[in-house]
Design a protein around this motif. Structure first.
Motif, PDB file in Angstrom:
ATOM      1  N   GLY A  91       0.786  -1.225   0.000  1.00 40.72           N
ATOM      2  CA  GLY A  91       0.000   0.000   0.000  1.00 40.72           C
ATOM      3  C   GLY A  91       0.820   1.278   0.000  1.00 40.72           C
ATOM      4  N   PRO A  92       1.648   1.489   1.019  1.00 43.99           N
ATOM      5  CA  PRO A  92       2.439   2.724   1.071  1.00 43.99           C
ATOM      6  C   PRO A  92       3.440   2.855  -0.072  1.00 43.99           C
ATOM      7  N   LYS A  93       3.842   1.722  -0.662  1.00 43.63           N
ATOM      8  CA  LYS A  93       4.832   1.740  -1.740  1.00 43.63           C
ATOM      9  C   LYS A  93       4.175   1.795  -3.128  1.00 43.63           C
ATOM     10  N   SER A  94       2.856   1.823  -3.173  1.00 41.64           N
ATOM     11  CA  SER A  94       2.101   1.863  -4.438  1.00 41.64           C
ATOM     12  C   SER A  94       2.415   0.668  -5.331  1.00 41.64           C
ATOM     13  N   ILE A  95       2.705  -0.474  -4.728  1.00 39.79           N
ATOM     14  CA  ILE A  95       2.967  -1.700  -5.480  1.00 39.79           C
ATOM     15  C   ILE A  95       1.636  -2.322  -5.887  1.00 39.79           C
ATOM     16  N   VAL A  96       1.596  -2.876  -7.082  1.00 40.23           N
ATOM     17  CA  VAL A  96       0.420  -3.583  -7.572  1.00 40.23           C
ATOM     18  C   VAL A  96       0.832  -5.004  -7.922  1.00 40.23           C
ATOM     19  N   GLY A  97       0.399  -5.981  -7.150  1.00 38.67           N
ATOM     20  CA  GLY A  97       0.741  -7.351  -7.464  1.00 38.67           C
ATOM     21  C   GLY A  97       0.829  -8.232  -6.241  1.00 38.67           C
ATOM     22  N   HIS A  98       1.135  -9.498  -6.467  1.00 32.01           N
ATOM     23  CA  HIS A  98       1.166 -10.501  -5.407  1.00 32.01           C
ATOM     24  C   HIS A  98       2.555 -10.662  -4.781  1.00 32.01           C
ATOM     25  N   SER A  99       3.577 -10.167  -5.427  1.00 30.72           N
ATOM     26  CA  SER A  99       4.932 -10.251  -4.876  1.00 30.72           C
ATOM     27  C   SER A  99       5.179  -9.079  -3.938  1.00 30.72           C
ATOM     28  N   GLY A 100       5.709  -9.383  -2.749  1.00 26.61           N
ATOM     29  CA  GLY A 100       6.024  -8.336  -1.798  1.00 26.61           C
ATOM     30  C   GLY A 100       7.290  -7.599  -2.176  1.00 26.61           C
ATOM     31  N   SER A 101       7.527  -6.459  -1.533  1.00 29.17           N
ATOM     32  CA  SER A 101       8.731  -5.682  -1.822  1.00 29.17           C
ATOM     33  C   SER A 101       9.994  -6.436  -1.438  1.00 29.17           C
ATOM     34  N   ASP A 102       9.859  -7.419  -0.539  1.00 30.17           N
ATOM     35  CA  ASP A 102      10.997  -8.241  -0.121  1.00 30.17           C
ATOM     36  C   ASP A 102      11.073  -9.542  -0.895  1.00 30.17           C
ATOM     37  N   GLY A 103      10.251  -9.677  -1.927  1.00 28.12           N
ATOM     38  CA  GLY A 103      10.236 -10.897  -2.716  1.00 28.12           C
ATOM     39  C   GLY A 103       9.312 -11.972  -2.186  1.00 28.12           C
ATOM     40  N   SER A 104       8.559 -11.666  -1.151  1.00 24.29           N
ATOM     41  CA  SER A 104       7.655 -12.658  -0.573  1.00 24.29           C
ATOM     42  C   SER A 104       6.578 -13.055  -1.578  1.00 24.29           C
ATOM     43  N   THR A 105       6.071 -14.271  -1.423  1.00 24.85           N
ATOM     44  CA  THR A 105       5.000 -14.786  -2.260  1.00 24.85           C
ATOM     45  C   THR A 105       3.774 -15.069  -1.394  1.00 24.85           C
ATOM     46  N   MET A 106       2.668 -15.328  -2.049  1.00 23.37           N
ATOM     47  CA  MET A 106       1.453 -15.692  -1.340  1.00 23.37           C
ATOM     48  C   MET A 106       1.706 -16.851  -0.372  1.00 23.37           C
ATOM     49  N   SER A 107       2.344 -17.905  -0.856  1.00 23.60           N
ATOM     50  CA  SER A 107       2.557 -19.089  -0.023  1.00 23.60           C
ATOM     51  C   SER A 107       3.537 -18.807   1.112  1.00 23.60           C
ATOM     52  N   SER A 108       4.598 -18.066   0.844  1.00 22.67           N
ATOM     53  CA  SER A 108       5.579 -17.804   1.909  1.00 22.67           C
ATOM     54  C   SER A 108       4.981 -16.947   3.015  1.00 22.67           C
ATOM     55  N   ARG A 109       4.101 -16.015   2.656  1.00 22.16           N
ATOM     56  CA  ARG A 109       3.463 -15.183   3.682  1.00 22.16           C
ATOM     57  C   ARG A 109       2.520 -16.014   4.553  1.00 22.16           C
ATOM     58  N   LEU A 110       1.766 -16.898   3.924  1.00 21.10           N
ATOM     59  CA  LEU A 110       0.840 -17.730   4.686  1.00 21.10           C
ATOM     60  C   LEU A 110       1.576 -18.760   5.540  1.00 21.10           C
ATOM     61  N   GLU A 111       2.659 -19.298   5.029  1.00 22.65           N
ATOM     62  CA  GLU A 111       3.417 -20.304   5.768  1.00 22.65           C
ATOM     63  C   GLU A 111       4.183 -19.708   6.939  1.00 22.65           C
ATOM     64  N   LYS A 112       4.279 -18.391   6.990  1.00 24.20           N
ATOM     65  CA  LYS A 112       4.917 -17.726   8.129  1.00 24.20           C
ATOM     66  C   LYS A 112       4.095 -17.900   9.395  1.00 24.20           C
TER      67      LYS A 112
END
Length: 280
Positions: A91-112
């Motif tokens: 949000g604050p970085k105006s990113i559009v997409g599923h990849s996080g600014s740190d390279g995170s993915t949907m699965s890696s975020r949920l598995e955290k």
């Protein structure tokens, strides 16, 4: 609408759509009256150029007329932490997409935060101001030929959901919805509630045992009934922008990013253990 209220409203509206698909038809019929060509003119808002115009809404109305009710999804605190974390990042970085600014993915975020079962998916809406609008955006999926966001919402294999939202630098607001066949906090086992060993409980709105609007036991009624693939404004590789299919609210050649007034559906993702990451 406050962020916390938007999160709750989005979750509840999604369950309402799953349990009563035709209840959203009047919303779409009202929107049809606001089109001039492919431009949507909401009162008090900047006119919005769409990709498909009224045709996308008419196609969605046809789908809703025959869609069968599904059991509602159960709220997951841990999945919502993952969804909120992604919203807070992009949000604050105006990113559009599923990849996080740190390279995170949907699965890696949920598995955290926990362990998932069977399948995973993610929808992201950019620009929806209420839960109803967010779900309508994802359900219609203007400009996305696969209708992948709608497929995620109407996927009977998804039984657990987490939602997060945050202000967005380009689109004012973004809402992240994460889905799984089952999910539990690390070190715990999901309880068997009769729908594929998913955790019991309804989440927001006081839905007993996950039932919606009348206390239907153990998650409502109906069965897994998939529909045409869909979502509102995605269809871009890896959830990015500026490519074929474009976003909702663009008006740029080949779709595109389109500016802060647009509602951008993201690009739905799904993951199943026997396959690689799928872009739908």
């Amino acid at each position: 609408m406050q962020i916390a209220d938007l999160v709750k409203d989005t979750f509840n509206q999604q369950n309402l759509l799953r349990s009563s698909p035709d209840s959203f038809i009047p919303d779409l019929e009202a929107l049809l009256k606001l089109f001039k060509g492919n431009v949507l003119h909401r009162p008090g808002e900047i006119p919005l150029m769409t990709n498909e115009g009224p045709g996308a809404l008419k196609e969605c109305i046809s789908f809703l007329r025959t869609a069968k009710p599904l059991p509602i999804m159960t709220w997951s605190d841990e999945m919502s932490k993952a969804a909120q974390g992604h919203a807070d990042d992009i949000g604050p970085k105006s990113i559009v997409g599923h990849s996080g600014s740190d390279g995170s993915t949907m699965s890696s975020r949920l598995e955290k935060y926990g362990d998932w079962e069977d399948c995973l998916g993610e929808n992201i809406d950019f620009g929806g101001k209420t839960g109803r609008e967010v779900i309508c955006n994802l359900m219609v999926d203007d400009g996305n030929a696969t209708r992948g966001h709608r497929k995620n919402i109407f996927n009977g294999n998804y039984r657990v959901c987490g939602v997060g939202a945050q202000k967005h630098g380009a689109y004012k607001i973004c809402v992240v919805l994460d889905y799984a066949g089952g999910y539990c906090k690390k070190g715990q086992q999901p309880k068997d509630d009769g729908f594929g060993n998913i955790p019991q409980g309804g989440g927001f709105g006081g839905f007993p045992q996950g039932g919606y609007g009348g206390g239907l036991p153990q998650g409502g009624y109906g069965g897994p009934q998939g529909g045409p693939q869909g979502g509102y404004g995605g269809g871009l590789p890896q959830g990015g922008y500026g490519g074929p299919q474009g976003g909702y609210g663009g008006g740029l050649p080949q779709g595109g990013y389109g500016g802060p007034q647009g509602s951008y559906g993201g690009n739905p993702q799904s993951y199943q253990p026997q396959s690689s990451l799928l872009i739908l």
